[in-house]
Write a protein that holds these residues in place. Structure first.
Motif, mmCIF file in Angstrom:
data_model
loop_
_atom_site.group_PDB
_atom_site.id
_atom_site.type_symbol
_atom_site.label_atom_id
_atom_site.label_comp_id
_atom_site.label_asym_id
_atom_site.label_seq_id
_atom_site.Cartn_x
_atom_site.Cartn_y
_atom_site.Cartn_z
ATOM 1 N N GLY A 16 16.506 8.668 -7.952
ATOM 2 C CA GLY A 16 16.970 9.336 -8.809
ATOM 3 C C GLY A 16 16.691 9.628 -10.395
ATOM 4 O O GLY A 16 17.271 9.961 -11.271
ATOM 5 N N LEU A 17 15.302 9.613 -10.349
ATOM 6 C CA LEU A 17 14.440 9.404 -11.501
ATOM 7 C C LEU A 17 14.225 11.088 -12.049
ATOM 8 O O LEU A 17 14.377 11.802 -11.007
ATOM 9 N N ALA A 18 13.981 11.421 -13.199
ATOM 10 C CA ALA A 18 13.575 12.780 -13.464
ATOM 11 C C ALA A 18 12.493 12.958 -12.442
ATOM 12 O O ALA A 18 11.560 12.140 -12.307
ATOM 13 N N ALA A 19 12.370 14.157 -11.951
ATOM 14 C CA ALA A 19 11.425 14.706 -11.144
ATOM 15 C C ALA A 19 10.142 14.446 -11.543
ATOM 16 O O ALA A 19 9.915 14.861 -12.843
ATOM 17 N N TYR A 20 8.906 14.210 -10.997
ATOM 18 C CA TYR A 20 7.586 14.163 -11.325
ATOM 19 C C TYR A 20 6.752 14.789 -10.221
ATOM 20 O O TYR A 20 7.340 14.578 -9.055
ATOM 21 N N THR A 21 5.574 15.456 -10.700
ATOM 22 C CA THR A 21 5.028 16.011 -9.663
ATOM 23 C C THR A 21 3.420 15.632 -9.329
ATOM 24 O O THR A 21 3.002 15.195 -10.074
ATOM 25 N N VAL A 22 3.121 15.539 -8.049
ATOM 26 C CA VAL A 22 1.950 15.026 -7.708
ATOM 27 C C VAL A 22 1.454 16.022 -6.831
ATOM 28 O O VAL A 22 1.740 16.139 -5.439
ATOM 29 N N ASP A 23 0.199 16.677 -7.187
ATOM 30 C CA ASP A 23 -0.690 17.524 -6.036
ATOM 31 C C ASP A 23 0.489 18.470 -5.603
ATOM 32 O O ASP A 23 0.510 18.865 -4.269
ATOM 33 N N THR A 46 -16.558 -0.672 -7.730
ATOM 34 C CA THR A 46 -16.000 -0.478 -8.995
ATOM 35 C C THR A 46 -15.218 1.012 -8.942
ATOM 36 O O THR A 46 -15.875 1.878 -8.434
ATOM 37 N N ALA A 47 -13.980 0.711 -9.715
ATOM 38 C CA ALA A 47 -13.156 2.114 -9.461
ATOM 39 C C ALA A 47 -12.586 2.190 -10.663
ATOM 40 O O ALA A 47 -12.264 1.252 -11.508
ATOM 41 N N LYS A 48 -12.150 3.378 -11.195
ATOM 42 C CA LYS A 48 -11.482 3.772 -12.331
ATOM 43 C C LYS A 48 -10.201 4.074 -11.539
ATOM 44 O O LYS A 48 -9.874 4.797 -10.697
ATOM 45 N N VAL A 49 -9.089 3.293 -12.327
ATOM 46 C CA VAL A 49 -7.663 3.292 -11.875
ATOM 47 C C VAL A 49 -6.763 3.793 -12.757
ATOM 48 O O VAL A 49 -6.588 3.161 -13.920
ATOM 49 N N THR A 50 -6.012 4.769 -12.503
ATOM 50 C CA THR A 50 -4.980 5.335 -13.272
ATOM 51 C C THR A 50 -3.674 5.193 -12.852
ATOM 52 O O THR A 50 -3.461 5.787 -11.756
ATOM 53 N N LEU A 51 -2.803 4.513 -13.593
ATOM 54 C CA LEU A 51 -1.285 4.068 -12.889
ATOM 55 C C LEU A 51 -0.546 4.975 -13.964
ATOM 56 O O LEU A 51 -0.821 5.350 -15.069
ATOM 57 N N VAL A 52 0.378 5.849 -13.218
ATOM 58 C CA VAL A 52 1.372 6.717 -13.766
ATOM 59 C C VAL A 52 2.543 6.304 -13.766
ATOM 60 O O VAL A 52 3.123 5.833 -12.504
ATOM 61 N N PHE A 53 3.318 6.021 -14.657
ATOM 62 C CA PHE A 53 4.764 5.563 -14.956
ATOM 63 C C PHE A 53 5.886 6.557 -15.423
ATOM 64 O O PHE A 53 5.511 7.615 -15.940
ATOM 65 N N THR A 76 0.773 6.664 -19.061
ATOM 66 C CA THR A 76 -0.565 6.199 -18.001
ATOM 67 C C THR A 76 -1.114 4.934 -18.504
ATOM 68 O O THR A 76 -1.062 4.914 -19.851
ATOM 69 N N VAL A 77 -1.777 4.349 -17.652
ATOM 70 C CA VAL A 77 -2.726 3.183 -17.948
ATOM 71 C C VAL A 77 -3.940 3.416 -16.987
ATOM 72 O O VAL A 77 -3.732 3.620 -15.923
ATOM 73 N N THR A 78 -5.051 3.555 -17.798
ATOM 74 C CA THR A 78 -6.381 3.615 -16.895
ATOM 75 C C THR A 78 -7.265 2.548 -17.508
ATOM 76 O O THR A 78 -7.487 2.114 -18.486
ATOM 77 N N VAL A 79 -7.889 1.959 -16.267
ATOM 78 C CA VAL A 79 -8.647 1.031 -16.373
ATOM 79 C C VAL A 79 -9.783 0.947 -15.338
ATOM 80 O O VAL A 79 -9.663 1.724 -14.362
ATOM 81 N N GLU A 80 -10.726 0.175 -15.741
ATOM 82 C CA GLU A 80 -12.130 0.145 -14.647
ATOM 83 C C GLU A 80 -11.977 -1.336 -14.109
ATOM 84 O O GLU A 80 -11.908 -2.347 -14.603
ATOM 85 N N LYS A 94 12.275 -1.714 -18.011
ATOM 86 C CA LYS A 94 12.347 -0.560 -17.768
ATOM 87 C C LYS A 94 10.994 0.452 -17.550
ATOM 88 O O LYS A 94 10.790 1.274 -18.302
ATOM 89 N N VAL A 95 10.319 -0.104 -16.319
ATOM 90 C CA VAL A 95 9.048 0.507 -16.063
ATOM 91 C C VAL A 95 9.018 0.845 -14.628
ATOM 92 O O VAL A 95 9.495 -0.113 -13.827
ATOM 93 N N PHE A 96 8.591 1.889 -14.420
ATOM 94 C CA PHE A 96 8.600 2.359 -12.969
ATOM 95 C C PHE A 96 7.439 2.908 -12.647
ATOM 96 O O PHE A 96 6.890 3.983 -13.199
ATOM 97 N N LEU A 97 6.705 2.522 -11.714
ATOM 98 C CA LEU A 97 5.373 2.905 -11.292
ATOM 99 C C LEU A 97 5.636 4.194 -10.223
ATOM 100 O O LEU A 97 6.108 4.137 -9.079
ATOM 101 N N CYS A 98 4.887 5.322 -10.692
ATOM 102 C CA CYS A 98 5.168 6.532 -9.875
ATOM 103 C C CYS A 98 4.135 6.687 -8.945
ATOM 104 O O CYS A 98 4.163 6.739 -7.896
ATOM 105 N N TYR A 99 2.869 6.465 -9.326
ATOM 106 C CA TYR A 99 1.782 6.605 -8.419
ATOM 107 C C TYR A 99 0.477 6.038 -9.222
ATOM 108 O O TYR A 99 0.337 5.945 -10.328
ATOM 109 N N ALA A 100 -0.693 5.905 -8.331
ATOM 110 C CA ALA A 100 -1.760 5.363 -8.784
ATOM 111 C C ALA A 100 -3.059 6.561 -8.255
ATOM 112 O O ALA A 100 -2.941 6.991 -7.169
#
Length: 104
Positions: A16-23, A46-53, A76-80, A94-100
């Motif tokens: 029931g979150l506000a809609a978000y779009t991935v691809d 080694t990877a660049k990881v971007t988390l979208v919340f 977002t949070v982006t880390v290597e 109040k943090v919800f992980l949508c995708y990585a």
């Protein structure tokens, strides 16, 4: 491929979150980051990881491998990360992980 076999989620999802779009596809479900929640994954290089919340509070934080990161204004949070097993856990409410996104 920088991730071996995908991620393992321990915890609850919220709907029931506000809609978000991935691809081009719209979603309203995310991982609810609670004290018992963890998302574990393994990178093979080694990877660049971007988390979208979906975050409702300014300045909220999340932990990656026990290091705290502030979620930016673009939610977002982006880390290597080095090759190995990694864990995402709660740091703020109040943090919800949508995708990585994981890029080698």
């Amino acid at each position: 491929n920088a991730v071996s076999a995908g991620a393992s989620v321990t915890g609850n999802y919220t709907t029931g979150l506000a809609a978000y779009t991935v691809d081009g596809k719209s979603y309203t479900t995310a991982v609810k980051m609670e004290s018992s929640t963890s998302v574990t994954f393994t990178t093979t290089a080694t990877a660049k990881v971007t988390l979208v919340f979906h975050s409702t509070t300014s300045g909220t934080k999340v932990k990656i491998d026990d290091t705290s990161y502030t979620i930016s204004a673009d939610k977002t949070v982006t880390v290597e990360l080095a090759a190995g097993t990694h864990k995402i856990t709660k740091d703020s409410t109040k943090v919800f992980l949508c995708y990585a996104i994981v890029e080698a």
